[in-house]
Design a protein around this motif. Structure first.
Motif, PDB file in Angstrom:
ATOM      1  N   LEU A 182       0.828  -1.201   0.000  1.00 22.01           N
ATOM      2  CA  LEU A 182       0.000   0.000   0.000  1.00 22.01           C
ATOM      3  C   LEU A 182       0.869   1.260   0.000  1.00 22.01           C
ATOM      4  CD1 LEU A 182      -2.609  -1.129   2.686  1.00 22.01           C
ATOM      5  CD2 LEU A 182      -2.664  -1.513   0.207  1.00 22.01           C
ATOM      6  N   HIS A 183       0.336   2.330  -0.579  1.00 22.10           N
ATOM      7  CA  HIS A 183       1.035   3.610  -0.582  1.00 22.10           C
ATOM      8  C   HIS A 183       1.270   4.083   0.853  1.00 22.10           C
ATOM      9  CE1 HIS A 183       0.875   4.177  -4.872  1.00 22.10           C
ATOM     10  NE2 HIS A 183      -0.442   3.992  -4.890  1.00 22.10           N
ATOM     11  N   LEU A 184       2.439   4.687   1.074  1.00 18.48           N
ATOM     12  CA  LEU A 184       2.814   5.140   2.409  1.00 18.48           C
ATOM     13  C   LEU A 184       3.041   6.657   2.451  1.00 18.48           C
ATOM     14  CD1 LEU A 184       5.294   3.265   4.725  1.00 18.48           C
ATOM     15  CD2 LEU A 184       5.415   5.728   4.498  1.00 18.48           C
ATOM     16  N   GLY A 185       3.824   7.166   1.517  1.00 16.82           N
ATOM     17  CA  GLY A 185       4.089   8.607   1.484  1.00 16.82           C
ATOM     18  C   GLY A 185       4.883   8.996   0.252  1.00 16.82           C
ATOM     19  N   ARG A 186       4.915  10.297  -0.019  1.00 19.17           N
ATOM     20  CA  ARG A 186       5.646  10.790  -1.193  1.00 19.17           C
ATOM     21  C   ARG A 186       6.206  12.186  -0.960  1.00 19.17           C
ATOM     22  NH1 ARG A 186       2.395   9.268  -6.824  1.00 19.17           N
ATOM     23  NH2 ARG A 186       2.159   7.031  -6.393  1.00 19.17           N
ATOM     24  N   LEU A 187       7.334  12.431  -1.623  1.00 16.45           N
ATOM     25  CA  LEU A 187       7.853  13.783  -1.801  1.00 16.45           C
ATOM     26  C   LEU A 187       7.620  14.160  -3.252  1.00 16.45           C
ATOM     27  CD1 LEU A 187       9.615  16.324  -1.091  1.00 16.45           C
ATOM     28  CD2 LEU A 187      11.562  14.981  -1.946  1.00 16.45           C
ATOM     29  N   TYR A 188       6.938  15.287  -3.488  1.00 16.38           N
ATOM     30  CA  TYR A 188       6.717  15.791  -4.836  1.00 16.38           C
ATOM     31  C   TYR A 188       7.629  16.989  -5.089  1.00 16.38           C
ATOM     32  CZ  TYR A 188       2.529  12.976  -5.726  1.00 16.38           C
ATOM     33  OH  TYR A 188       1.654  11.942  -5.950  1.00 16.38           O
ATOM     34  N   THR A 190       8.268  20.042  -8.024  1.00 18.90           N
ATOM     35  CA  THR A 190       7.908  20.779  -9.232  1.00 18.90           C
ATOM     36  C   THR A 190       8.803  22.012  -9.294  1.00 18.90           C
ATOM     37  OG1 THR A 190       6.282  22.301  -8.290  1.00 18.90           O
ATOM     38  CG2 THR A 190       5.508  20.067  -8.804  1.00 18.90           C
ATOM     39  N   PRO A 191       8.795  22.734 -10.405  1.00 18.48           N
ATOM     40  CA  PRO A 191       9.642  23.931 -10.477  1.00 18.48           C
ATOM     41  C   PRO A 191       9.302  24.990  -9.440  1.00 18.48           C
ATOM     42  CG  PRO A 191       8.985  23.256 -12.685  1.00 18.48           C
ATOM     43  CD  PRO A 191       8.175  22.438 -11.716  1.00 18.48           C
ATOM     44  N   ASP A 192       8.052  25.029  -8.969  1.00 22.22           N
ATOM     45  CA  ASP A 192       7.670  26.116  -8.058  1.00 22.22           C
ATOM     46  C   ASP A 192       7.231  25.671  -6.663  1.00 22.22           C
ATOM     47  OD1 ASP A 192       5.271  24.965  -8.734  1.00 22.22           O
ATOM     48  OD2 ASP A 192       4.392  26.770  -9.604  1.00 22.22           O
ATOM     49  N   LYS A 193       7.223  24.371  -6.394  1.00 21.97           N
ATOM     50  CA  LYS A 193       6.882  23.957  -5.032  1.00 21.97           C
ATOM     51  C   LYS A 193       7.305  22.523  -4.736  1.00 21.97           C
ATOM     52  CE  LYS A 193       2.076  22.853  -6.246  1.00 21.97           C
ATOM     53  NZ  LYS A 193       0.650  23.145  -5.949  1.00 21.97           N
ATOM     54  N   LEU A 194       7.457  22.265  -3.441  1.00 19.07           N
ATOM     55  CA  LEU A 194       7.694  20.925  -2.918  1.00 19.07           C
ATOM     56  C   LEU A 194       6.561  20.607  -1.963  1.00 19.07           C
ATOM     57  CD1 LEU A 194      11.438  21.346  -1.751  1.00 19.07           C
ATOM     58  CD2 LEU A 194      10.653  20.610  -4.018  1.00 19.07           C
ATOM     59  N   TRP A 195       6.201  19.330  -1.868  1.00 16.72           N
ATOM     60  CA  TRP A 195       5.267  18.951  -0.819  1.00 16.72           C
ATOM     61  C   TRP A 195       5.460  17.496  -0.414  1.00 16.72           C
ATOM     62  CZ3 TRP A 195       3.305  19.569  -5.818  1.00 16.72           C
ATOM     63  CH2 TRP A 195       2.555  18.529  -6.355  1.00 16.72           C
ATOM     64  N   ILE A 196       5.097  17.230   0.834  1.00 17.62           N
ATOM     65  CA  ILE A 196       5.142  15.887   1.400  1.00 17.62           C
ATOM     66  C   ILE A 196       3.716  15.473   1.735  1.00 17.62           C
ATOM     67  CG2 ILE A 196       5.905  14.476   3.351  1.00 17.62           C
ATOM     68  CD1 ILE A 196       8.323  16.356   3.603  1.00 17.62           C
ATOM     69  N   GLN A 197       3.369  14.250   1.387  1.00 17.16           N
ATOM     70  CA  GLN A 197       2.041  13.757   1.741  1.00 17.16           C
ATOM     71  C   GLN A 197       2.132  12.346   2.301  1.00 17.16           C
ATOM     72  OE1 GLN A 197       0.096  14.147  -2.109  1.00 17.16           O
ATOM     73  NE2 GLN A 197       0.173  11.933  -2.440  1.00 17.16           N
ATOM     74  N   HIS A 198       1.241  12.028   3.223  1.00 14.33           N
ATOM     75  CA  HIS A 198       1.117  10.652   3.688  1.00 14.33           C
ATOM     76  C   HIS A 198      -0.004  10.012   2.888  1.00 14.33           C
ATOM     77  CE1 HIS A 198      -2.663  10.294   5.998  1.00 14.33           C
ATOM     78  NE2 HIS A 198      -2.521  11.594   6.232  1.00 14.33           N
ATOM     79  N   MET A 199       0.049   8.678   2.762  1.00  7.32           N
ATOM     80  CA  MET A 199      -0.902   7.994   1.906  1.00  7.32           C
ATOM     81  C   MET A 199      -1.307   6.654   2.516  1.00  7.32           C
ATOM     82  SD  MET A 199       1.093   8.700  -1.714  1.00  7.32           S
ATOM     83  CE  MET A 199      -0.287   8.246  -2.775  1.00  7.32           C
ATOM     84  N   ASN A 200      -2.366   6.082   1.940  1.00 12.17           N
ATOM     85  CA  ASN A 200      -2.807   4.739   2.295  1.00 12.17           C
ATOM     86  C   ASN A 200      -3.608   4.185   1.134  1.00 12.17           C
ATOM     87  OD1 ASN A 200      -3.218   2.389   3.831  1.00 12.17           O
ATOM     88  ND2 ASN A 200      -3.448   3.597   5.720  1.00 12.17           N
ATOM     89  N   GLY A 201      -3.786   2.870   1.128  1.00  8.56           N
ATOM     90  CA  GLY A 201      -4.545   2.243   0.050  1.00  8.56           C
ATOM     91  C   GLY A 201      -3.694   2.029  -1.188  1.00  8.56           C
TER      92      GLY A 201
END
Length: 281
Positions: A182-188, A190-201
């Motif tokens: 299952l998805h756990l988390g990601r670092l995204y 892009t040229p104008d922003k970074l973001w961290i998200q937690h995930m499931n499923g």
């Protein structure tokens, strides 16, 4: 990219513990004579030793026992590794064992399924060209391109170099060990922003929540060093000089898959490394 971790025979933890608290120790020369001294520096195979009375001596490693000369060289390597670790921006974890280190420098024609330098192409089209891994999204997939590596890790450090190119965004994705991973988390990125998200499923059951977003200004044609530390519930990332971090209980779960994910075409990677780690004391 300057290689960050240079010791394979010893784990980083043992190096930090063994060499980080240097003090008086016994040194033996080729004739069997012993002195007690502290190692101060090692330059051009010459060790500077400081006695308890403060007097210093410069000694050729070739005159010392094999065990002591090896110790001095490992001590110096530990210092260099610590400096490189600081340069990479690693702050909350300590790498202990390499899982995989992939330069992606072997020319490889485009593939849509199969293995490429030990990683598995699942979606999109991947190739290695001119010393870099390139992953392009394909319209018929209706999904970002994805290249994965399986592992089993509790705490994890990821290092890489990336170039956005014409891609809309890239992501370093992490999945857990629960079948079908299952998805756990990601670092995204892009040229104008970074973001961290937690995930499931997984797939249509995927749920995600952005935990933190940071506005940035990245040049799509420039290479950036990326360092990611997932230590317990703490997720910390550095892209170039930009830093971002978040905490969530989901991040503490065991890691089973790491994926490189590209939205669009033209994103590049090189020198990708995954490391087992321990929390930094």
């Amino acid at each position: 990219m300057k290689k960050i971790f240079i010791l394979c025979a010893l784990t980083f933890v043992s190096i930090v513990i063994g060499f980080g608290k240097e003090s008086l120790r016994k040194w033996t020369n080729q004739e069997g004579r012993e002195i007690s001294a502290e190692l101060i520096s090692l330059v051009n195979e010459k060790a500077t030793l400081r006695m308890n009375n403060g007097r210093e001596y410069v000694i050729e490693l070739s005159t010392l026992s094999e065990a002591d000369s090896n110790y001095a060289r490992q001590w110096q390597k530990a210092k260099e590794t610590a400096a490189s670790m600081e340069e990479a921006g690693i702050k909350i974890g300590v790498p202990t064992e390499a899982i995989v280190e992939t330069a992606f420098d072997q020319q490889t024609p485009p593939i849509q399924k199969g293995m490429i330098s030990g990683w598995k192409a699942g979606l999109g089209e991947w190739r290695i060209d001119d010393g870099a891994l390139i992953g392009d999204e394909l319209p018929e997939n209706n999904h970002a391109s994805s290249l994965t590596h399986r592992l089993e890790a509790t705490h994890l450090i990821i290092t890489a170099e990336v170039q956005l190119g014409t891609a809309q965004q890239i992501a370093f994705a992490c999945r857990d060990t629960v079948p079908p991973n299952l998805h756990l988390g990601r670092l995204y990125i892009t040229p104008d922003k970074l973001w961290i998200q937690h995930m499931n499923g997984i797939a249509k059951t995927t749920k995600a929540e952005k935990l933190v977003t940071k506005k940035v200004k990245l040049d799509p044609e420039k290479w950036y060093n990326v360092t990611i530390e997932i230590i317990g519930d703490h997720y910390r990332a550095k892209v170039g000089k930009e830093e971002i971090e978040a905490t969530h209980s989901r991040f503490a779960d065991a890691k089973g898959i790491i994926a490189l994910v590209n939205k669009g075409q033209g994103a590049k990677y090189r020198n990708v490394a995954l490391w087992h780690a321990e929390p930094k004391e």
